[in-house]
Design an enzyme around this catalytic site. Structure first.
Site, mmCIF file in Angstrom:
data_model
loop_
_atom_site.group_PDB
_atom_site.id
_atom_site.type_symbol
_atom_site.label_atom_id
_atom_site.label_comp_id
_atom_site.label_asym_id
_atom_site.label_seq_id
_atom_site.Cartn_x
_atom_site.Cartn_y
_atom_site.Cartn_z
ATOM 1 N N TYR A 170 15.940 23.791 -23.605
ATOM 2 C CA TYR A 170 16.841 22.948 -22.807
ATOM 3 C C TYR A 170 17.094 23.523 -21.406
ATOM 4 C CZ TYR A 170 21.100 20.262 -21.797
ATOM 5 O OH TYR A 170 22.051 19.456 -21.221
ATOM 6 N N SER A 200 21.022 9.895 -30.506
ATOM 7 C CA SER A 200 20.635 10.579 -29.266
ATOM 8 C C SER A 200 20.787 9.682 -28.065
ATOM 9 C CB SER A 200 19.200 11.023 -29.337
ATOM 10 O OG SER A 200 18.359 9.904 -29.306
HETATM 11 N N1 GDD Z 1 28.678 23.117 -31.762
HETATM 12 C C1 GDD Z 1 29.470 23.972 -32.436
HETATM 13 N N2 GDD Z 1 30.026 23.590 -33.614
HETATM 14 N N3 GDD Z 1 29.697 25.208 -31.929
HETATM 15 C C2 GDD Z 1 30.505 26.037 -32.597
HETATM 16 C C3 GDD Z 1 31.121 25.683 -33.802
HETATM 17 C C4 GDD Z 1 30.863 24.390 -34.348
HETATM 18 O O1 GDD Z 1 31.351 23.992 -35.386
HETATM 19 N N4 GDD Z 1 31.887 26.721 -34.218
HETATM 20 C C5 GDD Z 1 31.752 27.683 -33.299
HETATM 21 N N5 GDD Z 1 30.894 27.289 -32.331
HETATM 22 C C6 GDD Z 1 30.431 28.135 -31.222
HETATM 23 C C7 GDD Z 1 28.907 28.154 -31.036
HETATM 24 O O2 GDD Z 1 28.295 29.018 -31.982
HETATM 25 C C8 GDD Z 1 28.807 28.682 -29.607
HETATM 26 O O3 GDD Z 1 28.855 30.090 -29.608
HETATM 27 C C9 GDD Z 1 30.074 28.124 -28.942
HETATM 28 O O4 GDD Z 1 30.918 27.634 -29.999
HETATM 29 C C10 GDD Z 1 29.787 26.971 -28.001
HETATM 30 O O5 GDD Z 1 28.945 26.078 -28.654
HETATM 31 P P1 GDD Z 1 28.555 24.650 -28.039
HETATM 32 O O6 GDD Z 1 29.758 23.996 -27.473
HETATM 33 O O7 GDD Z 1 27.818 23.905 -29.103
HETATM 34 O O8 GDD Z 1 27.445 25.000 -26.935
HETATM 35 P P2 GDD Z 1 27.323 25.933 -25.623
HETATM 36 O O9 GDD Z 1 28.616 26.098 -24.901
HETATM 37 O O10 GDD Z 1 26.645 27.198 -26.009
HETATM 38 O O11 GDD Z 1 26.335 25.056 -24.757
HETATM 39 C C11 GDD Z 1 26.709 23.716 -24.469
HETATM 40 O O12 GDD Z 1 27.125 23.595 -23.137
HETATM 41 C C12 GDD Z 1 26.123 23.786 -22.204
HETATM 42 C C13 GDD Z 1 26.694 23.680 -20.817
HETATM 43 O O13 GDD Z 1 27.663 24.654 -20.600
HETATM 44 C C14 GDD Z 1 25.533 22.846 -24.833
HETATM 45 O O14 GDD Z 1 25.928 21.497 -24.913
HETATM 46 C C15 GDD Z 1 24.458 22.923 -23.832
HETATM 47 O O15 GDD Z 1 23.529 21.872 -24.077
HETATM 48 C C16 GDD Z 1 25.040 22.767 -22.436
HETATM 49 O O16 GDD Z 1 24.028 22.932 -21.487
#
Ligand code: GDD
Length: 336
Positions: free
Chosen positions: A151, A336
């Site tokens: 990504y 999606s």
């Molecule tokens: N999704 C998710 N779900 N994450 C969790 C959970 C859960 O139940 N519990 C804990 N987490 C933790 C993940 O393991 C990760 O360390 C952190 O929360 C953030 O996860 P996400 O919100 O899924 O993603 P991200 O911040 O690493 O990345 C997202 O943001 C980026 C932009 O800042 C993604 O959407 C990327 O696609 C995006 O580019």
């Protein structure tokens, strides 16, 4: 703000795209909205826009068909999700390069004046995000390049594609690096949800079912900053109207650990403290991430306004009412 223009929003059926269309319509613009998703899966769908459902912009002929007599183009489309999705679907994520490339080619052929690309904090070099609390990421921290696999590479490559279309063909480009945007009409189940929505959902279910624990991915000490959707749209439009053509962070610098975010959600829900079952084998992404907002303040004279606890409250209440409507069925925000 932009008024009385004819604007194409690609990815209009998605989370940020839907909010952007709403705001542009309120400003008396005429909107052509397209998305690969069929009508029933659009997160928001406005009758006063010209909507094109099930339209795949990885096909250049679709891009050529729709980029006609348009003033501006916003590319908000990509195959994306939270860590659970992007860590397990790298090839899928990289194919979004076709959307940006084909759209830019069509824009060049039609002489489009200004083009917006939605990039991501995933474009930043991973080695700068290995500690729990980091200095916010500055725009220059994307290089030397070592972005998130799949990504993040697509985002970084597509940023450069935009830059070269500007240099070679005079299309004005604007590029935002979004930092984990959340809010109403975002995905909260099905596997693509990001941490704010996933954790609100888990707390809502625990409360409804009188459970005393939730699953948390990782050890909960990892950090992020999260930007509420209204700030995201405001920053996007200000950037679009500025004369700044390099990538800019559109994010918050309120860096919190996942544990701190769960504390906030528990307070909002008024649930008693939940036990946290830390799942160390689940996708975790980088150890620490936040946005440095010096550049955005300088070039836009603007920064985010909505504090995490306030944005989470709005998001939690919206999700609570959605979950009550849909019960245990997956929401329409899952496709999606
Ligand atoms: N999704 C998710 N779900 N994450 C969790 C959970 C859960 O139940 N519990 C804990 N987490 C933790 C993940 O393991 C990760 O360390 C952190 O929360 C953030 O996860 P996400 O919100 O899924 O993603 P991200 O911040 O690493 O990345 C997202 O943001 C980026 C932009 O800042 C993604 O959407 C990327 O696609 C995006 O580019």
């Amino acid at each position: 703000m932009i008024k009385n223009k004819k604007i194409l929003v690609v990815g209009a059926g998605g989370f940020i795209g839907g909010h952007l269309v709403k705001r542009l319509l309120e400003n008396d613009n005429s909107i052509i909205a397209s998305d690969i998703k069929p009508k029933e899966y659009w997160f928001q769908d406005f009758d006063n826009a010209e909507n094109h459902y099930s339209m795949d912009m990885k096909e250049i002929n679709n891009c050529r068909k729709i980029v006609k007599n348009i003033d501006y183009v916003f590319n908000m489309a990509c195959n994306m999700g939270g860590m659970g999705f992007i860590e397990n679907n790298k090839a899928e994520c990289m194919q979004s390069v076709l959307i940006n490339t084909n759209l830019l080619i069509a824009c060049k052929e039609e002489g489009i004046k200004r083009y917006f690309f939605s990039s991501s904090a995933c474009a930043y070099n991973k080695s700068k995000q290995q500690e729990v609390f980091i200095e916010g990421l500055k725009e220059s921290d994307a290089y030397p390049a070592d972005p998130e696999d799949g990504y993040g590479w697509e985002k970084l490559f597509s940023e450069r594609m935009c830059r070269h279309f500007m240099e070679d063909y005079n299309i004005e480009v604007r590029i935002a690096r979004y930092h984990n945007i959340y809010g109403p009409f975002g995905t909260y189940d099905g596997g693509r949800e990001k941490a704010p929505a996933a954790l609100c959902r888990k707390v809502i279910y625990a409360k409804e079912n009188n459970e005393n624990k939730i699953d948390v991915w990782g050890d909960g000490k990892q950090t992020r900053s999260f930007l509420f959707i209204d700030d995201c749209i405001e920053g996007t439009l200000r950037l679009f109207e500025s004369d700044f053509s390099e990538p800019v962070n559109i994010g918050s610098d309120e860096q919190v650990s996942i544990n701190q975010m769960i504390d906030l959600i528990e307070d909002i829900s008024k649930i008693k403290k939940l036990k946290r079952d830390y799942q160390l084998d689940k996708p975790k992404g980088v150890r620490g991430r936040s946005s440095n907002n010096d550049l955005v303040k300088k070039v836009l004279n603007w920064s985010f306004k909505i504090k995490l606890k306030d944005g989470l409250k709005i998001t939690y209440e919206w999700m609570n009412s959605e979950i009550n409507k849909h019960g245990s069925n997956l929401s329409r925000f899952t496709k999606s």
